[in-house]
Design an enzyme around this catalytic site. Sequence first.
Site, short mmCIF file in Angstrom:
data_model
loop_
_atom_site.label_atom_id
_atom_site.label_comp_id
_atom_site.label_asym_id
_atom_site.label_seq_id
_atom_site.Cartn_x
_atom_site.Cartn_y
_atom_site.Cartn_z
N LYS A 52 50.98 17.40 39.91
CA LYS A 52 50.55 17.96 38.62
C LYS A 52 49.72 19.23 38.83
O LYS A 52 49.87 20.21 38.11
CB LYS A 52 49.77 16.91 37.82
CG LYS A 52 50.67 15.82 37.27
CD LYS A 52 49.90 14.58 36.83
CE LYS A 52 50.87 13.49 36.40
NZ LYS A 52 50.25 12.19 36.17
N GLN A 96 44.69 9.40 35.24
CA GLN A 96 45.79 8.82 36.01
C GLN A 96 45.66 7.30 36.05
O GLN A 96 44.62 6.77 36.40
CB GLN A 96 45.79 9.41 37.43
CG GLN A 96 46.96 8.96 38.28
CD GLN A 96 48.28 9.49 37.78
OE1 GLN A 96 48.42 10.66 37.44
NE2 GLN A 96 49.28 8.63 37.72
N ASP A 119 48.79 12.95 27.44
CA ASP A 119 49.75 11.90 27.78
C ASP A 119 50.37 11.24 26.54
O ASP A 119 51.35 10.52 26.64
CB ASP A 119 49.06 10.81 28.61
CG ASP A 119 49.47 10.86 30.08
OD1 ASP A 119 50.53 11.45 30.38
OD2 ASP A 119 48.75 10.31 30.92
#
Length: 281
Positions: A52, A96, A119
Amino acid sequence: MAKIIDGKAIAAKIRAEISAEAARLKERGVVPGLAVVLVGEDPASKVYVSMKEKACADVGIFSDEYKLPVETTEDELLALIGKLNADPKIHGILVQLPLPKQINTERVLEAISPDKDADGFHPYNVGRLVIGKPLFQPCTPYGVMVMLKEAGVELSGKEVVVVGRSNIVGKPVAFMCLQQNATVTLCHSKTRDLAGKVGQADVVIAAVGVPEMIKGSWIKEGAVVIDVGVNRVGEKKLVGDVEYAAASERASAITPVPGGVGPMTITMLLQNTLESAKRGL
């Protein structure tokens, strides 16, 4: 043989568009910013985070990484999220997963501002998705929808079968297909006659996480197959949730594993961060 829906090529095209848009924003004094928070030393998570970071650098998005020790408390993580929510340089926040067991994942995801939820997991954003007015869309399902569009697959009036009911892929992609006027069947571990359900589908979206669970012989002639699964078999081999070789002989189009849906997930994270930066103008 089925046409290959090339996730790498589609992702590269979209990333070039994101890069150009980020450059235009920079001229206006805005640099899209993504904060990535990693708690602990999970090897797969560390790989994802580094991917990322590189992806952000490649398209001109500012990336701020926070790598916290595995013993980090929930209160410490929530305090960091509070600071990132208030930071005007940050347009997207990604924590994460999975998190260490002492931290309540739901509480953490709900603490992220819905306006920075890159997200798309906050209940507010899930609710907006359900009513067809999304703010942030979850990255993997968003990528699936872009792939279908790029492949010229018209969903209106089609029978779509989604195998897997996770909050991350199965449920959201089902709602996204409904918004495109598809008739959607959402299957799972308790579904009776899964082979029969899959066999009726014009489009199969497999997101169940079981290696080659969906047999090629189940696929209707001419169906489109989107395989979200990435399963390691043995030391090195990666396979999807669909029996690829046999399915390729029946499908009109299919995504490979690897190189299909995978490259799209991070690409749509970049897209969400860019869109958030543009909304702030």
